[in-house]
Design a protein around this motif. Structure first.
Motif, mmCIF file in Angstrom:
data_model
loop_
_atom_site.group_PDB
_atom_site.id
_atom_site.type_symbol
_atom_site.label_atom_id
_atom_site.label_comp_id
_atom_site.label_asym_id
_atom_site.label_seq_id
_atom_site.Cartn_x
_atom_site.Cartn_y
_atom_site.Cartn_z
ATOM 1 N N THR B 26 -2.429 1.555 -2.157
ATOM 2 C CA THR B 26 -2.072 2.439 -1.365
ATOM 3 C C THR B 26 -2.795 2.337 0.074
ATOM 4 O O THR B 26 -3.952 1.665 0.135
ATOM 5 C CB THR B 26 -2.807 3.774 -1.779
ATOM 6 O OG1 THR B 26 -2.573 4.233 -3.099
ATOM 7 C CG2 THR B 26 -2.633 4.950 -1.018
ATOM 8 N N TYR B 27 -1.900 2.380 1.032
ATOM 9 C CA TYR B 27 -2.336 1.878 2.496
ATOM 10 C C TYR B 27 -3.166 3.277 2.916
ATOM 11 O O TYR B 27 -2.487 4.350 2.780
ATOM 12 C CB TYR B 27 -1.297 1.828 3.252
ATOM 13 C CG TYR B 27 -0.273 0.631 2.953
ATOM 14 C CD1 TYR B 27 -0.691 -0.680 3.771
ATOM 15 C CD2 TYR B 27 0.863 0.475 2.313
ATOM 16 C CE1 TYR B 27 0.001 -1.869 3.537
ATOM 17 C CE2 TYR B 27 1.553 -0.626 2.249
ATOM 18 C CZ TYR B 27 1.183 -1.792 2.678
ATOM 19 O OH TYR B 27 1.687 -2.979 2.597
ATOM 20 N N LEU B 28 -4.153 2.950 3.466
ATOM 21 C CA LEU B 28 -4.994 4.163 4.128
ATOM 22 C C LEU B 28 -4.455 4.877 5.434
ATOM 23 O O LEU B 28 -4.247 5.883 5.126
ATOM 24 C CB LEU B 28 -6.298 3.583 4.547
ATOM 25 C CG LEU B 28 -7.384 3.583 3.347
ATOM 26 C CD1 LEU B 28 -7.517 2.589 2.599
ATOM 27 C CD2 LEU B 28 -8.765 3.795 4.047
ATOM 28 N N ILE B 29 -3.871 4.150 6.274
ATOM 29 C CA ILE B 29 -3.316 4.877 7.451
ATOM 30 C C ILE B 29 -1.791 5.202 7.106
ATOM 31 O O ILE B 29 -1.266 6.136 7.358
ATOM 32 C CB ILE B 29 -3.499 3.755 8.701
ATOM 33 C CG1 ILE B 29 -4.904 3.632 8.776
ATOM 34 C CG2 ILE B 29 -2.688 4.390 9.852
ATOM 35 C CD1 ILE B 29 -5.294 2.449 9.843
ATOM 36 N N ARG B 30 -0.979 4.060 6.520
ATOM 37 C CA ARG B 30 0.274 4.451 6.334
ATOM 38 C C ARG B 30 0.540 5.200 5.302
ATOM 39 O O ARG B 30 1.491 6.121 5.846
ATOM 40 C CB ARG B 30 1.069 2.982 5.891
ATOM 41 C CG ARG B 30 1.166 2.057 6.900
ATOM 42 C CD ARG B 30 2.203 0.718 6.490
ATOM 43 N NE ARG B 30 1.812 -0.421 6.688
ATOM 44 C CZ ARG B 30 2.227 -1.732 6.283
ATOM 45 N NH1 ARG B 30 3.303 -1.621 5.669
ATOM 46 N NH2 ARG B 30 1.700 -2.993 6.355
ATOM 47 N N ASP B 31 0.022 5.330 3.968
ATOM 48 C CA ASP B 31 0.304 6.374 3.044
ATOM 49 C C ASP B 31 -0.685 7.473 3.065
ATOM 50 O O ASP B 31 -0.047 8.526 2.770
ATOM 51 C CB ASP B 31 -0.042 5.683 1.675
ATOM 52 C CG ASP B 31 1.064 4.278 1.626
ATOM 53 O OD1 ASP B 31 2.063 4.497 2.100
ATOM 54 O OD2 ASP B 31 0.701 3.484 1.043
ATOM 55 N N LEU B 32 -1.885 7.472 3.735
ATOM 56 C CA LEU B 32 -2.762 8.341 3.412
ATOM 57 C C LEU B 32 -3.149 9.193 4.925
ATOM 58 O O LEU B 32 -3.769 10.132 4.884
ATOM 59 C CB LEU B 32 -4.134 8.125 2.838
ATOM 60 C CG LEU B 32 -3.976 7.721 1.489
ATOM 61 C CD1 LEU B 32 -5.448 6.999 0.891
ATOM 62 C CD2 LEU B 32 -3.577 8.347 0.433
ATOM 63 N N ASN B 33 -2.578 8.583 5.812
ATOM 64 C CA ASN B 33 -2.595 9.216 7.071
ATOM 65 C C ASN B 33 -4.049 9.309 7.467
ATOM 66 O O ASN B 33 -4.468 10.356 8.282
ATOM 67 C CB ASN B 33 -1.996 10.488 7.219
ATOM 68 C CG ASN B 33 -0.579 10.485 6.903
ATOM 69 O OD1 ASN B 33 0.094 9.479 7.650
ATOM 70 N ND2 ASN B 33 -0.037 11.472 6.258
#
Lengths: 146, 121
Positions: B26-33
């Motif tokens: 999971t991407y922190l910025i791309r997926d989890l905003n």
């Protein structure tokens, strides 16, 4: 712009009783004060701990309040013992568990996150470092702080 | 509880998402905003959860792109430069990052896990 808080001063810690690398203890006497001033007093105590831990070399500000527990009474009266305990830290942030108790009963609790940033044009070192060092020193020594 | 599971719990609490929706990839910025304010909270929470020293610049790969520019300016290979600057990233992960740069912020949950594992080794 003039901001009227209705307070004689905005410093809501009367005295620092004890401080070490991971904790701080202070007192504040309230007189018919709304509960939010109790939260502010705890946050101010936590910020003083953070500034102290940074050697007053960085500006500290409240970032977030987590898990705040409020008293049943809508106002605060009398002396409160304020506690702050460092629960986490990184290069740029600190977490403190804070509480205010009266007669051995815990009235308020909060977990506060503080961020620290280098002094800059907006938060000028010459003014803020000396100011907070003096406030901290006065509160520790029991002399009046402005 | 494993490192990844514990990190997922921390992220879930802070970001108000289901821990089961958070995976290593999971991407922190791309997926989890994740925003910069969240990063500060994540950093102190990981310090408390794992009792490790946390530098936001390192764990969030903050200077990754400036380091790449610096390597290019000096005529150095980018991958070894990143491995040196972020020793918790494996050479394979560095290659993945270099291939992913054009798609946006590259930070993944597994990078946080790598940082924690490196600090607790």
């Amino acid at each position: 712009m003039t901001i009227r808080t209705g307070l004689k001063r905005f410093l809501l810690v009367d005295r620092i009783l004890r401080v070490d690398a991971g904790a701080i203890e202070g007192v504040r006497a309230f007189s018919n004060a709304p509960v939010f001033l109790g939260i502010e007093a705890m946050a101010q105590l936590g910020a003083l701990l953070v500034r102290h831990l940074c050697g007053f070399e960085r500006h500290a500000f409240l970032l977030k309040i987590n898990q705040c527990i409020l008293p049943r009474s809508p106002t605060l009266n009398g002396p409160f013992l304020l506690h702050g305990r460092l629960t986490g830290r990184s290069d740029s942030a600190f977490t403190c568990a804070l509480s205010a108790e009266q007669n051995g009963q815990r009235s308020l609790e909060a977990e506060c996150i503080f961020a620290v940033v280098p002094y800059d044009q907006a938060f000028q070192k010459e003014m803020l470092k000396n100011h907070y060092q003096e406030v901290f020193s006065c509160l520790k020594n029991g002399s009046p702080a402005s | 509880m494993g490192i990844l599971e514990k990190i997922s719990g921390v992220l879930a609490d802070i970001l108000d998402v289901e821990a089961s929706d958070i995976e290593a990839e999971t991407y922190l910025i791309r997926d989890l905003n994740v925003e910069s304010i969240d990063m500060l909270e994540i950093a102190v929470s990981l310090n408390a959860a794992f009792n490790i020293k946390v530098s936001e610049n390192d764990i969030f790969l903050r200077n990754l792109r400036p380091y790449l520019i610096e390597a290019e300016d000096k005529g150095q290979a980018q991958a070894p430069c990143l491995v040196e600057k972020f020793p918790f990233l494996t050479p394979d992960r560095v290659q993945e990052i270099l291939a992913d740069l054009d798609s946006g912020p590259v930070l993944k949950v597994k990078d946080l896990a790598g940082f924690v594992a490196y600090q607790t080794r």
